[in-house]
Write a protein that holds these residues in place. Sequence first.
Motif, PDB file in Angstrom:
ATOM      1  N   LYS A 105      35.658  37.336  37.271  1.00  7.57           N
ATOM      2  CA  LYS A 105      36.709  38.343  37.064  1.00  7.57           C
ATOM      3  C   LYS A 105      36.158  39.741  37.304  1.00  7.57           C
ATOM      4  CE  LYS A 105      40.315  39.507  33.693  1.00  7.57           C
ATOM      5  NZ  LYS A 105      40.867  39.184  32.347  1.00  7.57           N
ATOM      6  N   LEU A 151      50.197  35.030  39.241  1.00 11.55           N
ATOM      7  CA  LEU A 151      48.835  35.532  39.402  1.00 11.55           C
ATOM      8  C   LEU A 151      47.854  34.503  38.851  1.00 11.55           C
ATOM      9  CD1 LEU A 151      47.426  38.252  40.319  1.00 11.55           C
ATOM     10  CD2 LEU A 151      47.129  38.662  37.874  1.00 11.55           C
ATOM     11  N   PHE A 167      45.405  35.378  43.410  1.00 10.75           N
ATOM     12  CA  PHE A 167      44.946  36.767  43.498  1.00 10.75           C
ATOM     13  C   PHE A 167      43.723  36.869  44.406  1.00 10.75           C
ATOM     14  CE2 PHE A 167      42.090  39.970  41.309  1.00 10.75           C
ATOM     15  CZ  PHE A 167      42.652  41.072  41.931  1.00 10.75           C
ATOM     16  N   TYR A 168      42.786  35.942  44.225  1.00  7.13           N
ATOM     17  CA  TYR A 168      41.562  35.969  45.021  1.00  7.13           C
ATOM     18  C   TYR A 168      41.799  35.434  46.432  1.00  7.13           C
ATOM     19  CZ  TYR A 168      39.478  36.886  40.494  1.00  7.13           C
ATOM     20  OH  TYR A 168      39.182  37.449  39.292  1.00  7.13           O
ATOM     21  N   ASN A 183      47.122  41.007  33.336  1.00  7.99           N
ATOM     22  CA  ASN A 183      46.012  41.793  33.832  1.00  7.99           C
ATOM     23  C   ASN A 183      46.315  43.279  33.797  1.00  7.99           C
ATOM     24  OD1 ASN A 183      43.511  40.421  35.420  1.00  7.99           O
ATOM     25  ND2 ASN A 183      45.242  39.015  35.327  1.00  7.99           N
ATOM     26  N   LEU A 207      43.377  45.246  39.203  1.00  8.24           N
ATOM     27  CA  LEU A 207      43.860  44.560  40.399  1.00  8.24           C
ATOM     28  C   LEU A 207      43.809  45.474  41.621  1.00  8.24           C
ATOM     29  CD1 LEU A 207      47.017  42.718  38.970  1.00  8.24           C
ATOM     30  CD2 LEU A 207      44.638  41.940  38.985  1.00  8.24           C
ATOM     31  N   GLU A 208      44.022  46.756  41.396  1.00  5.77           N
ATOM     32  CA  GLU A 208      44.053  47.702  42.514  1.00  5.77           C
ATOM     33  C   GLU A 208      42.716  47.783  43.245  1.00  5.77           C
ATOM     34  OE1 GLU A 208      47.451  50.730  40.668  1.00  5.77           O
ATOM     35  OE2 GLU A 208      45.353  51.379  40.814  1.00  5.77           O
ATOM     36  N   HIS A 260      45.498  45.096  45.376  1.00  6.97           N
ATOM     37  CA  HIS A 260      46.761  44.513  44.914  1.00  6.97           C
ATOM     38  C   HIS A 260      47.450  45.489  43.962  1.00  6.97           C
ATOM     39  CE1 HIS A 260      49.846  41.812  43.841  1.00  6.97           C
ATOM     40  NE2 HIS A 260      49.348  41.424  42.690  1.00  6.97           N
ATOM     41  N   HIS A 312      52.347  44.119  40.655  1.00  9.71           N
ATOM     42  CA  HIS A 312      52.218  43.033  39.681  1.00  9.71           C
ATOM     43  C   HIS A 312      53.062  43.341  38.458  1.00  9.71           C
ATOM     44  CE1 HIS A 312      50.600  39.766  37.334  1.00  9.71           C
ATOM     45  NE2 HIS A 312      50.329  40.617  36.366  1.00  9.71           N
ATOM     46  N   ARG A 317      41.262  48.588  49.791  1.00  9.05           N
ATOM     47  CA  ARG A 317      40.569  47.944  48.671  1.00  9.05           C
ATOM     48  C   ARG A 317      39.108  48.400  48.598  1.00  9.05           C
ATOM     49  NH1 ARG A 317      40.496  45.139  53.069  1.00  9.05           N
ATOM     50  NH2 ARG A 317      38.774  43.774  53.663  1.00  9.05           N
TER      51      ARG A 317
END
Length: 527
Positions: A122, A248, A252-253, A273, A278-279, A283, A286, A319
């Motif tokens: 994570k 999610l 996500f991955y 989350n 996530l950003e 991403h 959400h 990203r």
Amino acid sequence: MFAIRITNKQDNGIGHLMRMKHLASALKQHQLGVHFILDDLCQFSKTLYQDFKVADVRWQNYEKDALLTIKYMHQNSLSHLIVDSYTLPLEYEQLIKDSGFTLTIIDDNERQHICDFLIDYKWVGPNTNSRYESLVPAECNRLLGPSYCILDPTYRTVEKRTLEPQSPVRVLFSLGGGGDLFIIRKTFEGLSKSIKENVFFDIVIGPYATNKDTIYALGQSYPNINVLDNVTCLKDYYERASLFVGALGTSFYECAATQTPAITFSLEDNQTNDIGILEWLGHYLHINDTSIDDFARLGELISIALRELPRLQLLVAKRKVSVDGDGARRIANALVCEEISTNCFFTAEQDCEVHTELTDSLVVCQVDDTHINSYLSARNLPINSVRMTVQSNIKPLDHYLWWFNQSRSNFVITERKGSKQSQSLYIWHNLYKDKYLYGGWFSCNHDVPLPIAMLALQWQLDFCRASHPEAIWLAVIHKDNKFVNLLNKYMGFVATPTDSIEYKTTQKLFPLADEQFNFVMWDPNAQ
């Protein structure tokens, strides 16, 4: 020789089963034997692990489970146990360690463990590598962050995406291995007739999903729907998808690895989350708390997302952290003492597009889509919302629908201190009928000091005067907001006459402004 213990019946889902299969395959590349210990040997897991030796045990409690595991490992000359479970407690780990076995734990909940290796892929920001420092023995090898994300090895090579829209347009729907598929049906029904008929859809039916018939029926009604049943690797479908929509989880991955734009939501507590985390992986859309009514409206967001695909793809391209398909191989190498990889990521703050320098430390930056969530978080702060015409919190789904349809000119005042920067306030304006300007500002995290607020407001007035020299400013200010009332008075704003066309126009622009608000205006040509 390894054993892998999965409490799949208690933890309910195929995520544990799939990732441990990929890890076992990576260990086999080292010519090492791998056994599985499960407590619900269904047809799906039998097929999935047909190349491995599998023991089926009946779950009772952690003590009996540990004794059965220890016995099995002795009988089969196994020395290293890998545990992927939310159910087995610390006491279970102690029993395994007391029996002399090497122990590896897979976790993502930052709990205390007694183990030799701890794996948690994570991402939690720059502090990822320091997690578990006080929760595991000092000698424990911590394999942390997305470098150790366990995906199907086919994700090692993915087709590079461009910012150009893909053709044909495809949407991939998935709730993972389970979930109530009525959710997807409800979402699909919220789409426009044109999208239902002209966009291609791949819909995943997980082995533990409910209401499967609703999706089979959709597939019969729409020839552009492809139902994916018993598909264990979705890599090809992610690659051809223009947009992913679903729960999610591992998705996500998988989206990060294939750089697929996504709209996700949480169905379980472990899928909730922090959107800011996530950003980092690109991403931005959400929704943590969803109701059945939200899924009907989710179709509207999907329609907007398909229209704005280049903007979503650009977010993915920005990203800071990447994911690949080498996580299982990195873990296997570490477990056999070959090497331990480290995470590669950028910790520098994302530079904004500077519009104007107010001082040596204050700059005005143009707001882009990377601000979509921080803008909402700031707007919902109590110090801001209590002073607005709508005082209740705006929900993420409502905000996303508004964001991609709004025409505001949005800026953020950013304060720089050395190599770090922090956002002070958002400031916005809009033009109405080429004659009137209206706007506002709100704090990003705390009460804004008077000098910063004065600089920001003066910049806004000067900027708009240069671009729209004849436009009259219209505003409403909560009467209890003495700070802003005084500030605007200092800047030259006056009360709007109640019998004026400006007053009626202000009412149109701010229909929820009642007697609690002062109506004010600023005419640059009256100075």
